[in-house]
Design a protein around this motif. Structure first.
Motif, PDB file in Angstrom:
ATOM      1  N   THR A  56       0.821  -1.218   0.000  1.00  9.28           N
ATOM      2  CA  THR A  56       0.000   0.000   0.000  1.00  9.28           C
ATOM      3  C   THR A  56       0.850   1.261   0.000  1.00  9.28           C
ATOM      4  O   THR A  56       0.308   2.369  -0.003  1.00  9.28           O
ATOM      5  CB  THR A  56      -0.933   0.023   1.229  1.00  9.28           C
ATOM      6  OG1 THR A  56      -0.131   0.007   2.421  1.00  9.28           O
ATOM      7  CG2 THR A  56      -1.881  -1.164   1.222  1.00  9.28           C
TER       8      THR A  56
ATOM      9  N   ALA B 257       3.013   3.779  -1.822  1.00 11.29           N
ATOM     10  CA  ALA B 257       3.275   4.182  -3.206  1.00 11.29           C
ATOM     11  C   ALA B 257       4.759   4.400  -3.476  1.00 11.29           C
ATOM     12  O   ALA B 257       5.252   4.098  -4.572  1.00 11.29           O
ATOM     13  CB  ALA B 257       2.497   5.453  -3.531  1.00 11.29           C
TER      14      ALA B 257
ATOM     15  N   GLN C  87       6.413   1.056  -3.997  1.00  5.57           N
ATOM     16  CA  GLN C  87       6.017   0.509  -5.297  1.00  5.57           C
ATOM     17  C   GLN C  87       6.740   1.242  -6.435  1.00  5.57           C
ATOM     18  O   GLN C  87       7.235   0.620  -7.383  1.00  5.57           O
ATOM     19  CB  GLN C  87       4.505   0.627  -5.477  1.00  5.57           C
ATOM     20  CG  GLN C  87       3.678  -0.043  -4.391  1.00  5.57           C
ATOM     21  CD  GLN C  87       4.020  -1.517  -4.221  1.00  5.57           C
ATOM     22  OE1 GLN C  87       4.010  -2.282  -5.186  1.00  5.57           O
ATOM     23  NE2 GLN C  87       4.341  -1.917  -2.994  1.00  5.57           N
ATOM     24  N   GLU C  88       6.820   2.555  -6.339  1.00 12.33           N
ATOM     25  CA  GLU C  88       7.467   3.353  -7.391  1.00 12.33           C
ATOM     26  C   GLU C  88       8.943   2.995  -7.527  1.00 12.33           C
ATOM     27  O   GLU C  88       9.430   2.694  -8.626  1.00 12.33           O
ATOM     28  CB  GLU C  88       7.324   4.841  -7.076  1.00 12.33           C
ATOM     29  CG  GLU C  88       8.067   5.741  -8.050  1.00 12.33           C
ATOM     30  CD  GLU C  88       8.104   7.191  -7.586  1.00 12.33           C
ATOM     31  OE1 GLU C  88       8.902   7.952  -8.169  1.00 12.33           O
ATOM     32  OE2 GLU C  88       7.352   7.560  -6.654  1.00 12.33           O
TER      33      GLU C  88
ATOM     34  N   ASN D 196      -2.148   1.477  -8.023  1.00 14.43           N
ATOM     35  CA  ASN D 196      -1.776   2.894  -7.967  1.00 14.43           C
ATOM     36  C   ASN D 196      -2.274   3.646  -9.197  1.00 14.43           C
ATOM     37  O   ASN D 196      -1.578   4.495  -9.752  1.00 14.43           O
ATOM     38  CB  ASN D 196      -0.259   3.042  -7.835  1.00 14.43           C
ATOM     39  CG  ASN D 196       0.249   2.649  -6.464  1.00 14.43           C
ATOM     40  OD1 ASN D 196       0.237   3.449  -5.535  1.00 14.43           O
ATOM     41  ND2 ASN D 196       0.692   1.396  -6.341  1.00 14.43           N
TER      42      ASN D 196
ATOM     43  N   SER E 234      -1.558   7.397 -10.253  1.00 16.18           N
ATOM     44  CA  SER E 234      -0.216   7.838  -9.870  1.00 16.18           C
ATOM     45  C   SER E 234       0.701   7.680 -11.079  1.00 16.18           C
ATOM     46  O   SER E 234       1.129   6.568 -11.410  1.00 16.18           O
ATOM     47  CB  SER E 234       0.312   7.008  -8.689  1.00 16.18           C
ATOM     48  OG  SER E 234       1.675   7.293  -8.463  1.00 16.18           O
TER      49      SER E 234
ATOM     50  N   VAL F 250       4.167   5.855 -10.485  1.00 19.54           N
ATOM     51  CA  VAL F 250       4.169   4.398 -10.364  1.00 19.54           C
ATOM     52  C   VAL F 250       3.769   3.749 -11.684  1.00 19.54           C
ATOM     53  O   VAL F 250       4.432   2.814 -12.161  1.00 19.54           O
ATOM     54  CB  VAL F 250       3.213   3.937  -9.244  1.00 19.54           C
ATOM     55  CG1 VAL F 250       3.229   2.409  -9.120  1.00 19.54           C
ATOM     56  CG2 VAL F 250       3.621   4.550  -7.906  1.00 19.54           C
TER      57      VAL F 250
END
Length: 595
Positions: free
Chosen positions: A493, A495, A498-499, A535, A538, A541
């Motif tokens: 969760t 970001a 994840q990015e 995401n 975003s 991402v």
């Protein structure tokens, strides 16, 4: 400050509200009788008060006196002779002494309902400095017990003391009043702002600008800065008021005038730090007052004072943050003073606390926005120190107990953040870090702390920067991929994770040396696809996830064609051969910047 007569002795403590036997202490019986006698003359009361302070021959046990009702008796005598200035002077001086000497005295004052008596005396003798001064001292000590504060506030102590501080041309009265106002409002923003609205800051600035302040004791000036530090903390309104009254310049000038006094400079820096926090106009005023120069003069004058250094780093950080997008000259000035070398020495010093090291590290990302900052970090050996200190957070050091390494986690996160900020735009810095085995060390670190979101986020940010446009040859790459995927799964969760996880995987695919099959493994693809889908909206991402997946698609097409042309013997070669040609304009263009 309370007087410290040699005859006073605070020995055995007693339970508040329980009266011990005094039969073996006839002098206490006499004093109690004199104070409690409603028919006693004012001279008798003053003699009793004086005898407490000037007890001849042997020491008087103040705790015993208070435990047998002494505080109630003193307050009662004070109330009975409220209209007599001489009694009030004696009573106020004695109450200040007792409240300052005996740890439980504020509790005895509360039990005796003594605070209203002190406040009434303050109102009745507003024009008598000889009464007001010790009364303010007594009230200061009374505030040490939180339960005494509401009564003072209800009786208007803030407005009354603000009036007295402006009425008397006396730094002693102003300082004592400052103590009370700071203590009574401690931890309560609404009360702090009430103090600020009372006009007290103007009086404080007047006091700092006064020629008499040079004759005031260091302890008093330190207490003045401590009060400002408290009153502006958490209050934007009070920050603005200290600015409007000229307080920023006054604090700088006062610290400059007393540069040889380390405790004073330390407290001035702390007060300035709270005044400048998240307040750009105040920072600019500080800079205009040659505040940056003052910081380094203070550190240079007291190199061994670690508390002062900690507050100095806070000021440097605030100046750097406020200037990073608008005033590169300030950043240049900070660099010219050797800040990065000071950070390197602080972080590598065994005497530096973890908190001091963390505050020093926070400055690095601000200075790394300048090319000179990147270069200086390398030249002073900061990069090697960062790697070494990160290594220490992974390895258990001699003498460390259970849980000590976990205490170092915030420091490690700060080191990783600093490292990541020193890479973009400087390939030499990246090379230094890699030569010092930063990849291998971060793998060990992330294996230990992958459950911690901040640690995982900073590690992936560092990987994203390290693999950008760099042909890294390391046995740790395979483990890096495994840990990136695991971090993305654990913190799905977040970001940022994840990015930078997708970014690092994409760049490893282009610039790394691992078998391309590792990057097309189902768990890797699933992690990237989940990052993209979870995401939506975003751009950061989605774009980097799409780039990675596009590489896999083109690699798969290349493998199929290669297999048909070569009889299936070249499977897996496409990722390295084709992905390097992605991007506009060049057969080996730089990947999209993610960090």
């Amino acid at each position: 400050m309370a007087s410290n007569p040699t005859a006073i002795h605070a020995s055995t403590e007693y339970v508040v509200g329980v009266s011990p036997d005094t039969s073996s202490h006839p002098d206490l019986v006499w004093i109690s009788s004199a104070l409690g006698d409603t028919a006693a003359s004012k001279q008798g009361v003053m003699d009793a008060l004086d005898r407490i302070r000037k007890f001849p021959g042997e020491q008087l046990d103040l705790n015993l006196f208070l435990a047998t009702g002494g505080m109630r008796l003193m307050c009662g005598a004070t109330a009975r002779f409220m209209d007599d200035e001489l009694v009030q002077i004696h009573a106020a001086e004695m109450l200040e002494t007792v409240l300052g000497e005996v740890r439980k005295a504020p509790a005895y004052l509360h039990e005796a309902d003594g605070v209203p008596v002190l406040m009434q005396a303050l109102y009745d003798w507003t024009r008598s400095q000889k009464v007001v001064s010790p009364l303010l001292g007594a009230l200061r000590y009374a505030t040490f017990l939180r339960d005494n504060r509401p009564v003072m506030i209800d009786m208007g102590v803030i407005e009354k003391i603000a009036y007295l501080m402006g009425e008397f041309d006396s730094n002693e009265i102003r300082l004592r009043g400052t103590y009370v106002l700071s203590n009574v409002s401690y931890g309560n923003v609404a009360l702090k702002q009430r103090v600020g609205d009372s006009g007290v800051f103007s009086t404080m600035v007047k006091m700092m600008n006064s020629t008499e302040v040079a004759q005031v004791s260091e302890d008093h000036i330190v207490a003045l800065f401590a009060a400002i530090r408290n009153l502006v903390f958490g209050s934007k309104k009070n920050q603005n008021t200290i600015y409007e009254t000229g307080g920023i310049g006054a604090m700088c000038a006062c610290a400059q005038a007393h540069l040889d006094r380390s405790e004073l400079v330390d407290n001035a820096f702390a007060a300035l730090g709270n005044s400048l926090f998240d307040n750009v106009p105040n920072v600019r005023e500080f800079i205009d007052q040659r505040g940056v120069e003052l910081i380094f003069k203070g550190v240079e004058a007291h190199p061994a004072d670690l508390s002062l250094r900690e507050n100095a780093f806070v000021l440097i950080l605030l100046c750097a943050r406020a200037s990073s997008y608008s005033n590169a000259e300030v950043l240049d000035e900070i660099l010219r003073h050797g800040t990065l070398k000071m950070i390197m020495e602080t972080v590598s010093s065994e005497s530096s606390s973890l908190l001091l090291k963390q505050k020093a590290l926070l400055v690095i990302p601000q200075l790394s926005t300048l090319l000179d900052g990147l270069r200086q970090a390398r030249e002073v050996g900061l990069l090697e120190v960062l790697v070494l200190e990160l290594r220490k957070t992974v390895d258990k050091q001699p003498g460390e107990g259970q849980g000590t390494q976990g205490d170092k986690l915030p420091l490690a996160v700060g080191i990783l953040s600093a490292m990541a900020s020193l890479i973009p735009g400087d390939e030499e810095n990246k090379s230094v870090l890699l030569r010092n085995k930063v990849l291998e060390i971060t793998v060990e670190f992330l294996e230990q702390y992958i459950d911690d979101k901040a640690a995982a986020a900073q590690c992936l940010l560092l990987y994203d920067a390290l693999f950008d446009d760099a042909e890294i040859r390391s046995d740790a790459e395979e483990k890096v991929i495994e840990l990136i995927v695991k971090a993305m799964q654990l913190h799905n969760t977040d970001a940022s994770i994840q990015e930078h996880g997708c970014g690092a995987l994409y760049k490893i695919g282009i610039w790394g040396s691992v078998d391309p099959k590792l990057l097309s493994a189902p768990e890797v693809v699933q992690a990237v696809e989940y990052a993209r889908e979870s995401n939506k909206g975003s751009f950061a991402v989605e774009s980097v996830a799409n780039q990675f997946l596009m590489v896999l698609i083109q690699d798969s097409d290349a493998n199929q064609r290669s297999g048909r042309n070569l009889g299936g013997g070249a499977g897996g070669a496409g990722m390295r051969s084709r992905s390097r040609t992605l991007g506009p304009g060049s057969s080996r263009s730089r990947p999209t910047k993610v960090s």
